[in-house]
Design a protein around this motif. Sequence first.
Motif, mmCIF file in Angstrom:
data_model
loop_
_atom_site.group_PDB
_atom_site.id
_atom_site.type_symbol
_atom_site.label_atom_id
_atom_site.label_comp_id
_atom_site.label_asym_id
_atom_site.label_seq_id
_atom_site.Cartn_x
_atom_site.Cartn_y
_atom_site.Cartn_z
ATOM 1 N N ARG A 131 0.834 -1.196 0.000
ATOM 2 C CA ARG A 131 0.000 0.000 0.000
ATOM 3 C C ARG A 131 0.868 1.244 0.000
ATOM 4 N NH1 ARG A 131 -3.823 1.228 5.093
ATOM 5 N NH2 ARG A 131 -1.778 1.637 6.011
ATOM 6 N N ARG A 132 0.482 2.202 -0.825
ATOM 7 C CA ARG A 132 1.123 3.510 -0.850
ATOM 8 C C ARG A 132 0.028 4.561 -1.005
ATOM 9 N NH1 ARG A 132 1.200 5.619 -5.971
ATOM 10 N NH2 ARG A 132 2.881 7.047 -5.448
ATOM 11 N N GLU A 133 0.414 5.819 -0.925
ATOM 12 C CA GLU A 133 -0.534 6.901 -1.159
ATOM 13 C C GLU A 133 -0.296 7.486 -2.544
ATOM 14 O OE1 GLU A 133 -0.661 9.912 1.831
ATOM 15 O OE2 GLU A 133 -0.843 8.472 3.495
ATOM 16 N N ALA A 134 -1.356 7.520 -3.344
ATOM 17 C CA ALA A 134 -1.269 8.189 -4.645
ATOM 18 C C ALA A 134 -1.374 9.698 -4.481
ATOM 19 C CB ALA A 134 -2.369 7.678 -5.570
ATOM 20 N N GLY A 135 -1.957 10.128 -3.383
ATOM 21 C CA GLY A 135 -2.140 11.557 -3.109
ATOM 22 C C GLY A 135 -3.077 11.712 -1.934
ATOM 23 N N ARG A 136 -3.591 12.938 -1.763
ATOM 24 C CA ARG A 136 -4.529 13.203 -0.668
ATOM 25 C C ARG A 136 -5.690 14.033 -1.175
ATOM 26 N NH1 ARG A 136 -3.275 12.309 5.102
ATOM 27 N NH2 ARG A 136 -1.574 10.797 5.049
ATOM 28 N N SER A 137 -6.801 13.910 -0.465
ATOM 29 C CA SER A 137 -8.015 14.627 -0.828
ATOM 30 C C SER A 137 -7.955 16.072 -0.336
ATOM 31 C CB SER A 137 -9.229 13.929 -0.212
ATOM 32 O OG SER A 137 -9.200 14.075 1.209
ATOM 33 N N VAL A 138 -8.989 16.829 -0.639
ATOM 34 C CA VAL A 138 -9.084 18.220 -0.160
ATOM 35 C C VAL A 138 -8.941 18.268 1.356
ATOM 36 C CG1 VAL A 138 -10.624 20.208 0.085
ATOM 37 C CG2 VAL A 138 -10.490 19.011 -2.116
ATOM 38 N N LEU A 139 -9.583 17.338 2.059
ATOM 39 C CA LEU A 139 -9.542 17.320 3.526
ATOM 40 C C LEU A 139 -8.378 16.505 4.078
ATOM 41 C CD1 LEU A 139 -13.352 16.992 4.411
ATOM 42 C CD2 LEU A 139 -11.951 19.057 4.191
ATOM 43 N N GLY A 140 -7.487 16.090 3.207
ATOM 44 C CA GLY A 140 -6.267 15.437 3.662
ATOM 45 C C GLY A 140 -6.340 13.940 3.842
ATOM 46 N N LEU A 141 -7.419 13.297 3.388
ATOM 47 C CA LEU A 141 -7.504 11.848 3.482
ATOM 48 C C LEU A 141 -6.674 11.208 2.366
ATOM 49 C CD1 LEU A 141 -11.299 11.307 4.298
ATOM 50 C CD2 LEU A 141 -9.350 11.276 5.869
ATOM 51 N N PRO A 142 -5.977 10.112 2.658
ATOM 52 C CA PRO A 142 -5.129 9.490 1.632
ATOM 53 C C PRO A 142 -5.948 8.793 0.551
ATOM 54 C CG PRO A 142 -5.046 8.241 3.664
ATOM 55 C CD PRO A 142 -5.819 9.474 3.974
ATOM 56 N N LEU A 143 -5.465 8.906 -0.673
ATOM 57 C CA LEU A 143 -5.972 8.115 -1.789
ATOM 58 C C LEU A 143 -5.057 6.896 -1.886
ATOM 59 C CD1 LEU A 143 -7.330 10.876 -2.269
ATOM 60 C CD2 LEU A 143 -6.963 10.538 -4.715
ATOM 61 N N TYR A 144 -5.474 5.798 -1.276
ATOM 62 C CA TYR A 144 -4.622 4.621 -1.194
ATOM 63 C C TYR A 144 -4.515 3.929 -2.546
ATOM 64 C CZ TYR A 144 -4.683 4.929 3.908
ATOM 65 O OH TYR A 144 -4.523 5.331 5.206
ATOM 66 N N PRO A 211 -12.732 10.258 -1.148
ATOM 67 C CA PRO A 211 -13.098 9.896 0.228
ATOM 68 C C PRO A 211 -13.899 10.977 0.946
ATOM 69 C CG PRO A 211 -10.753 10.406 0.083
ATOM 70 C CD PRO A 211 -11.269 10.337 -1.318
ATOM 71 N N ASP A 212 -13.589 12.251 0.690
ATOM 72 C CA ASP A 212 -14.356 13.332 1.334
ATOM 73 C C ASP A 212 -15.819 13.274 0.915
ATOM 74 O OD1 ASP A 212 -11.843 14.126 2.191
ATOM 75 O OD2 ASP A 212 -11.701 15.807 0.782
ATOM 76 N N GLY A 213 -16.051 13.085 -0.389
ATOM 77 C CA GLY A 213 -17.410 13.032 -0.902
ATOM 78 C C GLY A 213 -18.171 11.829 -0.400
ATOM 79 N N VAL A 214 -17.522 10.662 -0.352
ATOM 80 C CA VAL A 214 -18.176 9.454 0.157
ATOM 81 C C VAL A 214 -18.577 9.652 1.617
ATOM 82 C CG1 VAL A 214 -17.806 7.036 0.774
ATOM 83 C CG2 VAL A 214 -17.075 7.879 -1.470
ATOM 84 N N ASN A 215 -17.674 10.184 2.421
ATOM 85 C CA ASN A 215 -18.015 10.433 3.827
ATOM 86 C C ASN A 215 -19.151 11.438 3.958
ATOM 87 O OD1 ASN A 215 -16.155 8.634 4.798
ATOM 88 N ND2 ASN A 215 -14.708 10.145 5.574
ATOM 89 N N LEU A 216 -19.188 12.410 3.072
ATOM 90 C CA LEU A 216 -20.279 13.400 3.096
ATOM 91 C C LEU A 216 -21.616 12.726 2.824
ATOM 92 C CD1 LEU A 216 -21.375 16.334 3.083
ATOM 93 C CD2 LEU A 216 -20.800 16.415 0.638
ATOM 94 N N VAL A 217 -21.672 11.880 1.803
ATOM 95 C CA VAL A 217 -22.914 11.199 1.449
ATOM 96 C C VAL A 217 -23.376 10.286 2.577
ATOM 97 C CG1 VAL A 217 -23.913 9.459 -0.099
ATOM 98 C CG2 VAL A 217 -22.555 11.333 -1.041
ATOM 99 N N LEU A 218 -22.446 9.551 3.186
ATOM 100 C CA LEU A 218 -22.817 8.543 4.178
ATOM 101 C C LEU A 218 -22.943 9.085 5.597
ATOM 102 C CD1 LEU A 218 -20.653 5.513 2.965
ATOM 103 C CD2 LEU A 218 -23.111 5.859 2.686
ATOM 104 N N ASN A 219 -22.132 10.099 5.930
ATOM 105 C CA ASN A 219 -22.067 10.556 7.329
ATOM 106 C C ASN A 219 -22.509 11.995 7.541
ATOM 107 O OD1 ASN A 219 -20.863 8.023 7.812
ATOM 108 N ND2 ASN A 219 -18.812 8.846 7.440
#
Length: 393
Positions: A131-144, A211-219
């Motif tokens: 596992r590595r990080e391809a980058g990070r989201s607007v809110l800093g969550l890793p794009l694994y 990940p930010d958008g998914v968390n927004l929809v679900l949480n």
Amino acid sequence: MKVQVRKGDTLWGYSQLFHIPLVLIMDSNPHVDEKQLKPGQAIHIPGFTVDRHTVQRGDTVWQLAASWGVNAGTLLLLNPHIDPHQLPVGQTLLIPSRVTTCIVSGKKRYDFQQMRKDMHQLLAIYPFMRRREAGRSVLGLPLYDIRIGRGERKVQINAAFHANEWITTPVLMKFLNEYLLSLTNYPVMRGVQTLPLYMNTQLSAVPMVDPDGVNLVLNGPPPEREKEVVAINKGSYDFSGWKANIRGVDLNKQFPANWEFESTRKPTLPSSRDFPGYAPLSEPETRAMADLVRKERFERLLALHTQGKEFYWGYEGLEPPDSEKLAQQFSRVSGYKAVRYVDSHSGYKDWFIQEFRKPGFTIELGEGQNPLPLSQFDEIYEAASKLLIHSLI
């Protein structure tokens, strides 16, 4: 599971003892010199966890091995200080337990935290997975970026570019889990021999691009962004229709494949869906995904979306000749309709085809209105898993 090296042990010996392909043990221990194993050194054995057993009167190593369905030699390896002929009652023995079922359950609300939890478990059981990080989201969550395989040929599969299409993430995660299970237990998955795939192909999987958008929809909205996203959502706290990232940018309308044209017929301000941003690759998520393919030069790319039970495989006549053959194969194994062109631009698959002239596919899983219900998961996974395993051939 870890074992401690004894004098005379070899990785090949562990392979025979645990019935695990030698290459998987080697790749689970990348910093170990196979020719210089040292007594006491810790070695990862993939595909196993450890159970514990309290010795009862009359127990023997051979009886325990038979009752637990393991080789007696594995018990002696995990418990080097026991006398196999005289087990003290009450002593705790370590028992190797082969993992034969999936960890990932797709039939649940699958946010970033659940994905990361499952990922940690998979990494612990299958340390040849990387596992590595391809980058990070607007809110800093890793794009694994998950890697499985050692071949020079590389295939990229991604999911959840769109927030309310989050069901694509557990589909991809369960596929990874089933692939790992096959490598350590069963030689065939969906009619395909998996160990040759591992040797010839390196799979890159980004299970959650947004990940930010998914968390927004679900949480619901994070406190620091609540006012902004509710305003973009026209005052509503129902985010089930939200496709965009946390800034209201549609990540699959962000790539420089006729972006200028596509932007003229899409929203001009941040929105819950379809806003392509003020410029291509303006978002950290899309820059990360673009950098990933520029660096890796994948042979093919698959983007998992919902819905329609079809997939798109062409772009502006730039797709290579072998794309059509692959499309026919994918359609045959999945039952999905192969569509060459649609009136759409600036998607990840579009840009990949345009820039690299390699096969690219947008897979529209399932059927209905997004977000698709979890009651569809088994049906979606059945078609998707067949298509995905054939994408690695």
